[in-house]
Write an enzyme that holds these catalytic residues in place. Structure first.
Site, PDB file in Angstrom:
ATOM      1  N   THR A   1    -119.664 -52.423 154.061  1.00 54.57           N
ATOM      2  CA  THR A   1    -120.731 -53.179 153.408  1.00 54.57           C
ATOM      3  C   THR A   1    -121.383 -54.176 154.370  1.00 54.57           C
ATOM      4  O   THR A   1    -120.755 -54.611 155.340  1.00 54.57           O
ATOM      5  CB  THR A   1    -120.138 -53.944 152.209  1.00 54.57           C
ATOM      6  OG1 THR A   1    -121.088 -54.872 151.714  1.00 54.57           O
ATOM      7  CG2 THR A   1    -118.881 -54.738 152.585  1.00 54.57           C
ATOM      8  N   ASP A   2    -122.601 -54.582 154.035  1.00 56.22           N
ATOM      9  CA  ASP A   2    -123.263 -55.629 154.835  1.00 56.22           C
ATOM     10  C   ASP A   2    -122.621 -57.000 154.613  1.00 56.22           C
ATOM     11  O   ASP A   2    -122.835 -57.925 155.403  1.00 56.22           O
ATOM     12  CB  ASP A   2    -124.772 -55.687 154.526  1.00 56.22           C
ATOM     13  CG  ASP A   2    -125.121 -55.950 153.067  1.00 56.22           C
ATOM     14  OD1 ASP A   2    -124.200 -56.128 152.236  1.00 56.22           O
ATOM     15  OD2 ASP A   2    -126.331 -55.988 152.758  1.00 56.22           O
ATOM     16  N   GLU A   3    -121.829 -57.137 153.527  1.00 62.66           N
ATOM     17  CA  GLU A   3    -121.268 -58.459 153.197  1.00 62.66           C
ATOM     18  C   GLU A   3    -120.272 -58.945 154.246  1.00 62.66           C
ATOM     19  O   GLU A   3    -119.967 -60.134 154.298  1.00 62.66           O
ATOM     20  CB  GLU A   3    -120.597 -58.435 151.818  1.00 62.66           C
ATOM     21  CG  GLU A   3    -121.564 -58.062 150.727  1.00 62.66           C
ATOM     22  CD  GLU A   3    -121.148 -58.519 149.342  1.00 62.66           C
ATOM     23  OE1 GLU A   3    -120.191 -59.308 149.220  1.00 62.66           O
ATOM     24  OE2 GLU A   3    -121.789 -58.065 148.384  1.00 62.66           O
TER      25      GLU A   3
ATOM     26  N   TYR B   1    -113.537 -60.316 148.460  1.00 66.92           N
ATOM     27  CA  TYR B   1    -113.981 -58.919 148.591  1.00 66.92           C
ATOM     28  C   TYR B   1    -114.441 -58.620 150.016  1.00 66.92           C
ATOM     29  O   TYR B   1    -113.959 -57.679 150.658  1.00 66.92           O
ATOM     30  CB  TYR B   1    -115.122 -58.621 147.603  1.00 66.92           C
ATOM     31  CG  TYR B   1    -115.897 -57.372 147.963  1.00 66.92           C
ATOM     32  CD1 TYR B   1    -115.309 -56.107 147.848  1.00 66.92           C
ATOM     33  CD2 TYR B   1    -117.204 -57.435 148.459  1.00 66.92           C
ATOM     34  CE1 TYR B   1    -116.013 -54.952 148.202  1.00 66.92           C
ATOM     35  CE2 TYR B   1    -117.902 -56.299 148.825  1.00 66.92           C
ATOM     36  CZ  TYR B   1    -117.310 -55.058 148.692  1.00 66.92           C
ATOM     37  OH  TYR B   1    -117.988 -53.919 149.053  1.00 66.92           O
TER      38      TYR B   1
ATOM     39  N   LYS C   1    -112.896 -56.145 152.947  1.00 68.58           N
ATOM     40  CA  LYS C   1    -113.640 -55.049 153.583  1.00 68.58           C
ATOM     41  C   LYS C   1    -113.675 -55.251 155.106  1.00 68.58           C
ATOM     42  O   LYS C   1    -113.554 -54.292 155.874  1.00 68.58           O
ATOM     43  CB  LYS C   1    -115.067 -54.978 153.027  1.00 68.58           C
ATOM     44  CG  LYS C   1    -115.175 -54.541 151.588  1.00 68.58           C
ATOM     45  CD  LYS C   1    -114.691 -53.124 151.332  1.00 68.58           C
ATOM     46  CE  LYS C   1    -115.592 -52.073 151.950  1.00 68.58           C
ATOM     47  NZ  LYS C   1    -115.123 -50.691 151.581  1.00 68.58           N
TER      48      LYS C   1
HETATM   49  P1  NAD Z   1    -116.865 -48.495 142.597  1.00 68.44           P
HETATM   50  O1  NAD Z   1    -116.073 -49.704 142.248  1.00 68.44           O
HETATM   51  O2  NAD Z   1    -117.941 -48.032 141.662  1.00 68.44           O
HETATM   52  O3  NAD Z   1    -115.891 -47.254 142.814  1.00 68.44           O
HETATM   53  C1  NAD Z   1    -114.699 -47.336 143.540  1.00 68.44           C
HETATM   54  C2  NAD Z   1    -113.878 -46.082 143.236  1.00 68.44           C
HETATM   55  O4  NAD Z   1    -112.660 -46.174 144.002  1.00 68.44           O
HETATM   56  C3  NAD Z   1    -113.481 -45.949 141.766  1.00 68.44           C
HETATM   57  O5  NAD Z   1    -113.678 -44.629 141.348  1.00 68.44           O
HETATM   58  C4  NAD Z   1    -112.000 -46.306 141.770  1.00 68.44           C
HETATM   59  O6  NAD Z   1    -111.270 -45.638 140.754  1.00 68.44           O
HETATM   60  C5  NAD Z   1    -111.573 -45.839 143.151  1.00 68.44           C
HETATM   61  N1  NAD Z   1    -110.386 -46.546 143.652  1.00 68.44           N
HETATM   62  C6  NAD Z   1    -110.130 -47.885 143.615  1.00 68.44           C
HETATM   63  N2  NAD Z   1    -108.934 -48.136 144.164  1.00 68.44           N
HETATM   64  C7  NAD Z   1    -108.436 -46.940 144.597  1.00 68.44           C
HETATM   65  C8  NAD Z   1    -107.242 -46.559 145.272  1.00 68.44           C
HETATM   66  N3  NAD Z   1    -106.317 -47.462 145.615  1.00 68.44           N
HETATM   67  N4  NAD Z   1    -107.066 -45.261 145.565  1.00 68.44           N
HETATM   68  C9  NAD Z   1    -107.993 -44.334 145.207  1.00 68.44           C
HETATM   69  N5  NAD Z   1    -109.114 -44.642 144.547  1.00 68.44           N
HETATM   70  C10 NAD Z   1    -109.344 -45.935 144.250  1.00 68.44           C
HETATM   71  O7  NAD Z   1    -117.455 -48.777 144.051  1.00 68.44           O
HETATM   72  P2  NAD Z   1    -118.817 -48.296 144.709  1.00 68.44           P
HETATM   73  O8  NAD Z   1    -119.881 -49.252 144.378  1.00 68.44           O
HETATM   74  O9  NAD Z   1    -119.017 -46.854 144.432  1.00 68.44           O
HETATM   75  O10 NAD Z   1    -118.454 -48.510 146.249  1.00 68.44           O
HETATM   76  C11 NAD Z   1    -117.868 -47.478 147.017  1.00 68.44           C
HETATM   77  C12 NAD Z   1    -117.653 -47.983 148.442  1.00 68.44           C
HETATM   78  O11 NAD Z   1    -118.896 -48.387 148.990  1.00 68.44           O
HETATM   79  C13 NAD Z   1    -116.738 -49.225 148.525  1.00 68.44           C
HETATM   80  O12 NAD Z   1    -115.978 -49.124 149.676  1.00 68.44           O
HETATM   81  C14 NAD Z   1    -117.721 -50.385 148.624  1.00 68.44           C
HETATM   82  O13 NAD Z   1    -117.122 -51.451 149.333  1.00 68.44           O
HETATM   83  C15 NAD Z   1    -118.828 -49.732 149.432  1.00 68.44           C
HETATM   84  N6  NAD Z   1    -120.170 -50.309 149.252  1.00 68.44           N
HETATM   85  C16 NAD Z   1    -120.696 -50.455 148.005  1.00 68.44           C
HETATM   86  C17 NAD Z   1    -122.000 -50.942 147.851  1.00 68.44           C
HETATM   87  C18 NAD Z   1    -122.634 -51.110 146.498  1.00 68.44           C
HETATM   88  O14 NAD Z   1    -123.733 -51.683 146.414  1.00 68.44           O
HETATM   89  N7  NAD Z   1    -122.052 -50.611 145.425  1.00 68.44           N
HETATM   90  C19 NAD Z   1    -122.737 -51.281 148.990  1.00 68.44           C
HETATM   91  C20 NAD Z   1    -122.149 -51.142 150.254  1.00 68.44           C
HETATM   92  C21 NAD Z   1    -120.864 -50.633 150.369  1.00 68.44           C
HETATM   93  O1  DAU Z   2    -124.239 -55.966 149.729  1.00 65.30           O
HETATM   94  C1  DAU Z   2    -123.437 -54.864 149.392  1.00 65.30           C
HETATM   95  C2  DAU Z   2    -122.562 -55.224 148.219  1.00 65.30           C
HETATM   96  O2  DAU Z   2    -123.407 -55.228 147.071  1.00 65.30           O
HETATM   97  C3  DAU Z   2    -121.388 -54.279 148.015  1.00 65.30           C
HETATM   98  O3  DAU Z   2    -120.526 -54.363 149.127  1.00 65.30           O
HETATM   99  C4  DAU Z   2    -120.624 -54.632 146.737  1.00 65.30           C
HETATM  100  O4  DAU Z   2    -119.598 -53.674 146.503  1.00 65.30           O
HETATM  101  C5  DAU Z   2    -121.591 -54.616 145.583  1.00 65.30           C
HETATM  102  O5  DAU Z   2    -120.943 -55.006 144.389  1.00 65.30           O
HETATM  103  C6  DAU Z   2    -122.766 -55.545 145.866  1.00 65.30           C
HETATM  104  O6  DAU Z   2    -122.324 -56.927 145.894  1.00 65.30           O
HETATM  105  P1  DAU Z   2    -123.202 -58.103 145.252  1.00 65.30           P
HETATM  106  O7  DAU Z   2    -122.331 -59.249 144.958  1.00 65.30           O
HETATM  107  O8  DAU Z   2    -124.417 -58.340 146.072  1.00 65.30           O
HETATM  108  O9  DAU Z   2    -123.670 -57.335 143.905  1.00 65.30           O
HETATM  109  P2  DAU Z   2    -123.801 -57.821 142.393  1.00 65.30           P
HETATM  110  O10 DAU Z   2    -124.541 -56.747 141.664  1.00 65.30           O
HETATM  111  O11 DAU Z   2    -122.525 -58.299 141.831  1.00 65.30           O
HETATM  112  O12 DAU Z   2    -124.774 -59.082 142.520  1.00 65.30           O
HETATM  113  C7  DAU Z   2    -126.059 -58.958 143.114  1.00 65.30           C
HETATM  114  C8  DAU Z   2    -126.685 -60.323 143.117  1.00 65.30           C
HETATM  115  O13 DAU Z   2    -126.976 -60.688 141.755  1.00 65.30           O
HETATM  116  C9  DAU Z   2    -125.779 -61.406 143.659  1.00 65.30           C
HETATM  117  O14 DAU Z   2    -126.557 -62.355 144.381  1.00 65.30           O
HETATM  118  C10 DAU Z   2    -125.188 -62.065 142.408  1.00 65.30           C
HETATM  119  C11 DAU Z   2    -126.295 -61.884 141.381  1.00 65.30           C
HETATM  120  N1  DAU Z   2    -125.845 -61.722 139.982  1.00 65.30           N
HETATM  121  C12 DAU Z   2    -124.897 -60.789 139.711  1.00 65.30           C
HETATM  122  C13 DAU Z   2    -124.438 -60.620 138.427  1.00 65.30           C
HETATM  123  C14 DAU Z   2    -123.371 -59.590 138.117  1.00 65.30           C
HETATM  124  C15 DAU Z   2    -126.409 -62.496 138.985  1.00 65.30           C
HETATM  125  O15 DAU Z   2    -127.290 -63.336 139.230  1.00 65.30           O
HETATM  126  N2  DAU Z   2    -125.944 -62.319 137.707  1.00 65.30           N
HETATM  127  C16 DAU Z   2    -124.972 -61.434 137.378  1.00 65.30           C
HETATM  128  O16 DAU Z   2    -124.579 -61.352 136.186  1.00 65.30           O
END
Ligand code: NAD
Ligand code: DAU
Length: 353
Positions: free
Chosen positions: A133-135, A159, A163
């Site tokens: 992730t970019d975080e 988190y 990562k």
């Molecule tokens: P998600 O939470 O929707 O899905 C995660 C999946 O991993 C789920 O299906 C869960 O059951 C499975 N899981 C959790 N723990 C596990 C374990 N110990 N063994 C096997 N499976 C397990 O997450 P996502 O949003 O699909 O993110 C997927 C990946 O991409 C993560 O590594 C996250 O850090 C990364 N990522 C997400 C975003 C985003 O915006 N969602 C952005 C950048 C990177």
């Molecule tokens: O940047 C990549 C990341 O993006 C991934 O690595 C994470 O897995 C993914 O969950 C996401 O993280 P964020 O914290 O950026 O996503 P989230 O949707 O939780 O929040 C997006 C922005 O919105 C953040 O600044 C917090 C804000 N927010 C979020 C929620 C859930 C609100 O203002 N209200 C809310 O209820």
């Protein structure tokens, strides 16, 4: 040919598996623990597809992973399994340490043993792609340039720290053991099957349910948004042609403050599913207490992946968010099903009664 995908029942993972099977003739072994975030309904379209083998299990279970690797002989592993929600990591970091750090370590150990015993030419062709992730880069001020792959790691939440630790382990396994790894650092995804604890799906489902739209703090925090199918195509491209040991930033060139995202969702709902009394969904916006340690701004410089691998996102934010809102309007049953008892407990804990 076979690939092992971990976390393939989650948001990005299920989109990745669906797209992979639609675009290639390879088999996918899908290893997922099915936490609250994993949902086999995301994969319902694959029922009876012999090229999709689902295994419920933990990436930290070395014996299980070793057995799957020995049995299916994948040419690549794509690691998407993780705990992914920042707010949950603030309430309880333990699972994040367990899966994102310890789990990744065990996965690396199993993969290292498997790769070490592979004959040529499979040994040279093998890849482990770790999705990050970019975080991990921390927070930017308004006038700082976007994150490049050389930006220092400065994670601020449990988190992002977990990562970052997993990225370091992946890097070390390449440096020390020569494991052929690739890492992608992506910005915020959105699209179908996004669990409604994250900003965009939460706003859509709350709006439709007539509930408040909780915006943290002043709503001026900036994220870069990428349509999930574009992230999936980037992962495929890096797996295909990325340079071993390298990291690639993936982003949508769509930096936006959260409040603009919420306004965009409201405008689309006003158009596609207007309230009968004509009142805008914007009236439901409610500014709430900020997230502790809330990162102010993320921005991704995605020029390396474009320059080296020719990857660019296909969707604009306008086209992607329209598709997303339409998907949620057309898939109310999916939403109802994921809003289980566990989901309601989370909402009560995070936002109050
Ligand atoms: P998600 O939470 O929707 O899905 C995660 C999946 O991993 C789920 O299906 C869960 O059951 C499975 N899981 C959790 N723990 C596990 C374990 N110990 N063994 C096997 N499976 C397990 O997450 P996502 O949003 O699909 O993110 C997927 C990946 O991409 C993560 O590594 C996250 O850090 C990364 N990522 C997400 C975003 C985003 O915006 N969602 C952005 C950048 C990177
Ligand atoms: O940047 C990549 C990341 O993006 C991934 O690595 C994470 O897995 C993914 O969950 C996401 O993280 P964020 O914290 O950026 O996503 P989230 O949707 O939780 O929040 C997006 C922005 O919105 C953040 O600044 C917090 C804000 N927010 C979020 C929620 C859930 C609100 O203002 N209200 C809310 O209820």
């Amino acid at each position: 040919m076979t690939v092992l995908v971990t976390g393939g029942a989650g948001f990005i993972g299920s989109n990745f598996v669906l797209d992979w099977l639609a675009q290639s003739d390879e088999t996918v072994i899908n290893l997922d623990k099915l936490t609250y975030a994993g949902n086999l309904q995301n994969l319902a379209a694959l029922a009876g597809n012999p090229r999709h083998v689902f295994v419920r299990g933990d990436i930290g279970d070395v014996n299980l992973v070793a057995q799957l690797l020995a049995e299916h002989r994948p040419r690549a592993v794509v690691n998407l399994a993780a705990e992914s929600h920042v707010d949950r990591s603030i309430h309880g970091p333990g699972e994040f340490i367990e899966t994102n750090i310890v789990g990744t370590f065990h996965l690396l150990e199993a993969v290292r043993a498997y790769w070490g015993g592979m004959p040529e030419p499979q040994h040279s062709g093998f890849r482990l792609l770790h999705v990050s992730t970019d975080e991990v880069y921390g927070s930017l001020s308004a006038d700082e340039p976007a994150f490049t792959e050389n930006h220092r790691y400065e994670p601020n939440s449990p988190y992002s720290a977990s990562k970052a630790a997993s990225d370091h382990l992946v890097r070390a396994y390449h440096h020390t053991y020569g494991l052929p790894v690739l890492t992608t650092n992506c910005s915020n995804n959105y699209g179908p099957y996004h669990f409604p604890e994250k900003l965009i799906p939460l706003m859509i489902v709350n709006a439709l349910a007539g509930k408040p739209l909780p915006v943290y703090g002043d709503g001026r925090q900036v994220r870069d948004w990428l349509y999930v199918k574009d992230h999936c195509s980037a992962i495929r491209r890096v797996l295909e042609a990325g340079r071993v040991g390298e990291s690639y930033n993936v982003g949508g060139w769509n930096e936006k403050p959260n409040i603009d995202i919420v306004h965009a969702v409201c405008a689309l709902l006003d158009e596609l599913r207007p309230h009968v009394d004509g009142i805008s969904y914007r009236e439901q916006i409610s500014f709430v207490t900020d997230r502790p340690g809330h990162d102010r701004r993320y921005a991704i410089d995605a020029r390396k992946i474009e320059r080296e691998l020719g990857w660019k996102p296909a969707e604009t934010f306008g086209s992607g968010i329209r598709k997303t809102v339409q998907w949620y309007l057309e898939n109310r049953e999916w939403v109802n099903a994921v809003q289980s008892g566990g989901y309601r407990d989370w909402v009560a804990k995070q936002y109050g009664a």
